[in-house]
Motif scaffolding. Sequence first.
Motif, PDB file in Angstrom:
ATOM      1  N   ASP A 283     -42.802 -11.102  37.958  1.00  0.00           N
ATOM      2  CA  ASP A 283     -42.222 -12.263  38.659  1.00  0.00           C
ATOM      3  C   ASP A 283     -41.299 -11.809  39.777  1.00  0.00           C
ATOM      4  O   ASP A 283     -41.323 -12.328  40.892  1.00  0.00           O
ATOM      5  CB  ASP A 283     -41.422 -13.140  37.682  1.00  0.00           C
ATOM      6  N   GLU A 286     -43.263 -10.478  42.676  1.00  0.00           N
ATOM      7  CA  GLU A 286     -43.817 -11.561  43.500  1.00  0.00           C
ATOM      8  C   GLU A 286     -42.719 -12.139  44.412  1.00  0.00           C
ATOM      9  O   GLU A 286     -42.958 -12.409  45.593  1.00  0.00           O
ATOM     10  CB  GLU A 286     -44.389 -12.640  42.575  1.00  0.00           C
ATOM     11  N   ARG A 287     -41.521 -12.290  43.856  1.00  0.00           N
ATOM     12  CA  ARG A 287     -40.414 -12.823  44.663  1.00  0.00           C
ATOM     13  C   ARG A 287     -40.123 -11.888  45.836  1.00  0.00           C
ATOM     14  O   ARG A 287     -39.893 -12.318  46.956  1.00  0.00           O
ATOM     15  CB  ARG A 287     -39.149 -12.966  43.805  1.00  0.00           C
TER      16      ARG A 287
END
Length: 418
Positions: A283, A286-287
Amino acid sequence: MHTLEPAQTLPSTRLVPESAARPGDDPIFALNAEAKRRAATGESILNSTLGALMTDEGPLAVMPSVFEAYSRVSPERAAAYAPISGDRVFLDAVVDDLFGKGGLAAHAVAAATPGGTGACHHAIVNFLEPGQKLLTASYYWGPYGILADHTRRGIDTFRMFADDGAFDSAALEEAVDRQIEEQGRVLLFLNTPCHNPTGYSLHDDDWERIVPTLARAGERAPVALLLDLAYAKFADPGSARWPHHVEQLLGKVTLLFAWTASKAFAQYGARVGALVAVEPDADERERIKNAIGYSCRGTWSNCNHLGMLAVTELLTDPELRARCDSERAELRHLLDQRVRAFNELAPKAGLSYPRYEGGFFVAVFTPDPAKTCEAMRERGVFVVPLPGAVRVAVCSTRVDQMPRMIEALEAGVRAAGG
Ligand SMILES: Cc1ncc(COP(=O)(O)O)c(C=O)c1O
């Protein structure tokens, strides 16, 4: 609405105040201009200011395979916009160039940037808040400060060398702690191997002190380490083990890498580079990918597509890559001969400088850099003043010019009382 009262006079500039007093020419380019002006009058000039590898015959060293790669790119592909974050194959090739099949590659995301400069920019705007300071060594590449200032951040430094000449990892630790206290996060820039401007490359023993410091810091605050690898392809084998060391920080700090084709492919003007981030949490990864892509859109939109496609070809076509590697090996040999000549002569002249095993530059310590440079310029020898030292561009100093360089450095340091 802001309107001026009739009695009020217009300011003398239409620029906003922070832009109204910017310095003009970069000081290195100004010195280079003076060297060229004097050379044009027939004076014998040794110009060791600019950071580009020059051949012994004089012009910029170039690599023929790179121009073949350019010629292989079709006009239609070259002329089209690149994707905002760069072509997937380019980014994969850069990650492979950095880590090979090593463990870091599996956790990497990247964005294309105009050279390493663009990578530094994106690290600053995404890992520091406005008003916060990036941390780097007390000797540093000047544009770090400009990038930080221009993006409304600042720069903070730790003493690079201890009294015994070793890399001052205790000063680094102190600065990291201070920054956590003061701003609650750390973005550390380390330029290694072949640091500009000092020539110093971190060895295993340096990394063995740096890694635990950063791992501990990462437990207390968000920490990002940017390795500026601008000169990595010119490193001595003793300093090429950085992937092994930074791997130990995986997941503890954000690992960032500024990759550039400028020196590695002698393509300073192509503006091909990338910011690579390594993060095991999907996550967060991806950020980061989204954040750096957004920064591309918000600054240069997308990068030079012809350059990106040509560099992709150089990195991925086995035959072309082999040819490119052997051309680079020749350039390295040229540079290494100059490094050896410097190391042979400088200690005999009593010059004080950091461990220097390879790379474009070396710094020679002096109590008064301005006086040293002035005395050297009187002898027709141009180097760049830094706080506490002068920078010699070994990349543009031929082996047969080295005795003159060393003699001028010796006289310059003496003139400064050293
Ligand atoms: C230390 C350092 N980092 C990064 C760069 C980035 O250069 P470029 O933007 O051309 O890749 C340079 C270039 O001189 C450099 O010396």
